[in-house]
Motif scaffolding. Structure first.
Motif, PDB file in Angstrom:
ATOM      1  N   ASP A   1       0.829  -1.213   0.000  1.00 49.49           N
ATOM      2  CA  ASP A   1       0.000   0.000   0.000  1.00 49.49           C
ATOM      3  C   ASP A   1       0.859   1.256   0.000  1.00 49.49           C
ATOM      4  N   GLU A   2       1.932   1.252   0.796  1.00 53.39           N
ATOM      5  CA  GLU A   2       2.808   2.428   0.837  1.00 53.39           C
ATOM      6  C   GLU A   2       3.495   2.637  -0.506  1.00 53.39           C
ATOM      7  N   ILE A   3       3.944   1.559  -1.125  1.00 50.63           N
ATOM      8  CA  ILE A   3       4.591   1.676  -2.433  1.00 50.63           C
ATOM      9  C   ILE A   3       3.632   2.298  -3.440  1.00 50.63           C
ATOM     10  N   VAL A   4       2.448   1.726  -3.552  1.00 46.99           N
ATOM     11  CA  VAL A   4       1.483   2.226  -4.535  1.00 46.99           C
ATOM     12  C   VAL A   4       1.057   3.653  -4.189  1.00 46.99           C
ATOM     13  N   GLY A   5       0.824   3.930  -2.916  1.00 49.95           N
ATOM     14  CA  GLY A   5       0.387   5.260  -2.520  1.00 49.95           C
ATOM     15  C   GLY A   5       1.380   6.352  -2.863  1.00 49.95           C
ATOM     16  N   HIS A   6       2.666   6.013  -2.866  1.00 51.85           N
ATOM     17  CA  HIS A   6       3.684   7.012  -3.199  1.00 51.85           C
ATOM     18  C   HIS A   6       3.990   7.065  -4.697  1.00 51.85           C
ATOM     19  N   VAL A   7       4.001   5.913  -5.340  1.00 49.49           N
ATOM     20  CA  VAL A   7       4.336   5.882  -6.769  1.00 49.49           C
ATOM     21  C   VAL A   7       3.148   6.325  -7.617  1.00 49.49           C
ATOM     22  N   LEU A   8       1.941   5.907  -7.212  1.00 50.25           N
ATOM     23  CA  LEU A   8       0.722   6.225  -7.962  1.00 50.25           C
ATOM     24  C   LEU A   8      -0.312   6.808  -7.001  1.00 50.25           C
ATOM     25  N   PRO A   9      -0.164   8.054  -6.622  1.00 50.43           N
ATOM     26  CA  PRO A   9      -1.061   8.623  -5.613  1.00 50.43           C
ATOM     27  C   PRO A   9      -2.517   8.679  -6.029  1.00 50.43           C
ATOM     28  N   ASP A  10      -2.824   8.522  -7.316  1.00 51.22           N
ATOM     29  CA  ASP A  10      -4.217   8.530  -7.753  1.00 51.22           C
ATOM     30  C   ASP A  10      -4.893   7.176  -7.584  1.00 51.22           C
ATOM     31  N   VAL A  11      -4.130   6.119  -7.292  1.00 49.64           N
ATOM     32  CA  VAL A  11      -4.714   4.789  -7.089  1.00 49.64           C
ATOM     33  C   VAL A  11      -5.142   4.672  -5.632  1.00 49.64           C
ATOM     34  N   PRO A  12      -6.402   4.303  -5.375  1.00 50.50           N
ATOM     35  CA  PRO A  12      -6.869   4.216  -3.985  1.00 50.50           C
ATOM     36  C   PRO A  12      -6.133   3.114  -3.216  1.00 50.50           C
ATOM     37  N   VAL A  13      -5.773   3.423  -1.997  1.00 48.08           N
ATOM     38  CA  VAL A  13      -5.234   2.443  -1.062  1.00 48.08           C
ATOM     39  C   VAL A  13      -6.047   2.548   0.220  1.00 48.08           C
ATOM     40  N   PRO A  14      -6.161   1.451   0.984  1.00 45.48           N
ATOM     41  CA  PRO A  14      -5.482   0.178   0.780  1.00 45.48           C
ATOM     42  C   PRO A  14      -5.949  -0.546  -0.477  1.00 45.48           C
ATOM     43  N   LEU A  15      -5.052  -1.355  -1.013  1.00 42.96           N
ATOM     44  CA  LEU A  15      -5.360  -2.133  -2.197  1.00 42.96           C
ATOM     45  C   LEU A  15      -6.405  -3.190  -1.870  1.00 42.96           C
ATOM     46  N   PRO A  16      -7.122  -3.674  -2.890  1.00 44.27           N
ATOM     47  CA  PRO A  16      -8.107  -4.729  -2.659  1.00 44.27           C
ATOM     48  C   PRO A  16      -7.477  -5.976  -2.047  1.00 44.27           C
ATOM     49  N   THR A  17      -8.242  -6.663  -1.236  1.00 43.70           N
ATOM     50  CA  THR A  17      -7.785  -7.924  -0.639  1.00 43.70           C
ATOM     51  C   THR A  17      -8.523  -9.110  -1.230  1.00 43.70           C
ATOM     52  N   THR A  18      -9.389  -8.846  -2.226  1.00 42.89           N
ATOM     53  CA  THR A  18     -10.061  -9.927  -2.950  1.00 42.89           C
ATOM     54  C   THR A  18      -9.909  -9.687  -4.444  1.00 42.89           C
ATOM     55  N   TRP A  19     -10.185 -10.731  -5.222  1.00 42.67           N
ATOM     56  CA  TRP A  19     -10.016 -10.659  -6.673  1.00 42.67           C
ATOM     57  C   TRP A  19     -11.108 -11.468  -7.356  1.00 42.67           C
ATOM     58  N   ARG A  20     -11.721 -10.871  -8.373  1.00 46.73           N
ATOM     59  CA  ARG A  20     -12.648 -11.603  -9.227  1.00 46.73           C
ATOM     60  C   ARG A  20     -11.933 -11.938 -10.525  1.00 46.73           C
ATOM     61  N   GLY A  21     -11.975 -13.181 -10.917  1.00 47.24           N
ATOM     62  CA  GLY A  21     -11.324 -13.582 -12.150  1.00 47.24           C
ATOM     63  C   GLY A  21     -10.283 -14.649 -11.903  1.00 47.24           C
TER      64      GLY A  21
END
Length: 264
Positions: free
Chosen positions: A233-253
């Motif tokens: 979450d910290e990596i994504v939040g800093h590299v891509l601040p427009d992507v919502p965090v926390p990241l999803p903990t489930t996946w469809r597909g």
């Protein structure tokens, strides 16, 4: 894809060994001193499996190989399994000189962080040559030393450090990063074995723009899903601040389950 409703079907939990869809390819890096290093590049994938242009790129630097660190050290491996699908990131992992993993063995011998300067440069150059955009270094433990000592390349956007011990990197390296001016994000476990938050804040004060983040309850090896998820979450939040965090903990597909490995 950046949401938990990607794909079809019922959502399933993302567990420690879950591997989400990505375009994965084995790569080789070629150093200026004549070595071939082995690695893997994971990129976001279209529905037909073809690679998509990533939103940004993580060039990862693994923990100390003489203490079990390699490109499959678990946080880096999970980044490659999840972040292409969840955040549209490319994740480049590789074995530094003399390091072995299931992917293979990189040529050369461990050099305590000196000769590894060529390894860092080769990884950055590979990402640049293959037009992988918005390149960030992500170093863990020994990998943070390599980032601080050898990662000040004008083509990178910044660096994220996980559990920096500051054994090899000196005040001179910190001063050089301060002059470099690129973002430096430092994740320091509350219970780290080498450098804990109070001392880390003192040491990294030399880098005036550094962001030092204390992670309560975490240890040097980031063991357990809560610790891993916090890091990602910290990596994504800093590299891509427009992507919502926390990241999803489930996946469809579609997804697969990896074999368990003992990694640092």
């Amino acid at each position: 894809m950046s949401t938990d409703d990607a794909g079809t079907g019922e959502p399933t939990p993302i567990r420690a060994l879950t591997v989400l869809p990505a375009h994965r390819e084995d790569i080789e890096l070629h150093t200026a001193d004549g070595l071939t290093l082995v690695g893997e590049l994971a990129r976001p994938a279209a529905d037909d499996g073809s690679p998509l242009t990533p939103a940004a790129t993580l060039v990862t630097l693994h923990p100390l190989p003489t203490h079990g660190g390699y490109m499959d050290s678990h946080v880096l491996r999970k980044a490659s399994w999840r972040l292409p699908a969840l955040a549209g990131l490319a994740v480049l992992r590789f074995n530094t000189r003399g390091t072995t993993s299931p992917r293979g063995t990189s040529q050369g011998a461990f050099d305590g962080g000196a000769g590894e300067q060529f390894d860092v440069h080769a990884a950055i150059e590979h990402a640049e040559f293959h037009d992988l955009p918005r390149r960030w270094l992500v170093g863990w433990s020994f990998g943070t030393e390599l980032a601080l000592m050898h990662g000040r390349d004008p083509s990178i956007e910044g660096a994220i450090l996980l559990s920096p011990p500051l054994h090899r990197a000196t005040d001179a390296d910190l001063d050089a990063w301060d002059a470099f001016g690129k973002p430096l994000v430092v994740l320091v476990p509350e219970l780290d074995d080498y450098l804990r938050p109070p001392e880390a804040r003192q040491r990294f004060a030399r880098v005036r723009h550094a962001e030092v983040i204390r992670v309560d309850g975490a240890k040097h090896l980031w063991v357990g899903e809560p610790a891993v998820r916090r890091v990602l979450d910290e990596i994504v939040g800093h590299v891509l601040p427009d992507v919502p965090v926390p990241l999803p903990t489930t996946w469809r597909g579609e997804s697969t389950t990896a074999e368990r490995q003992e990694t640092a």
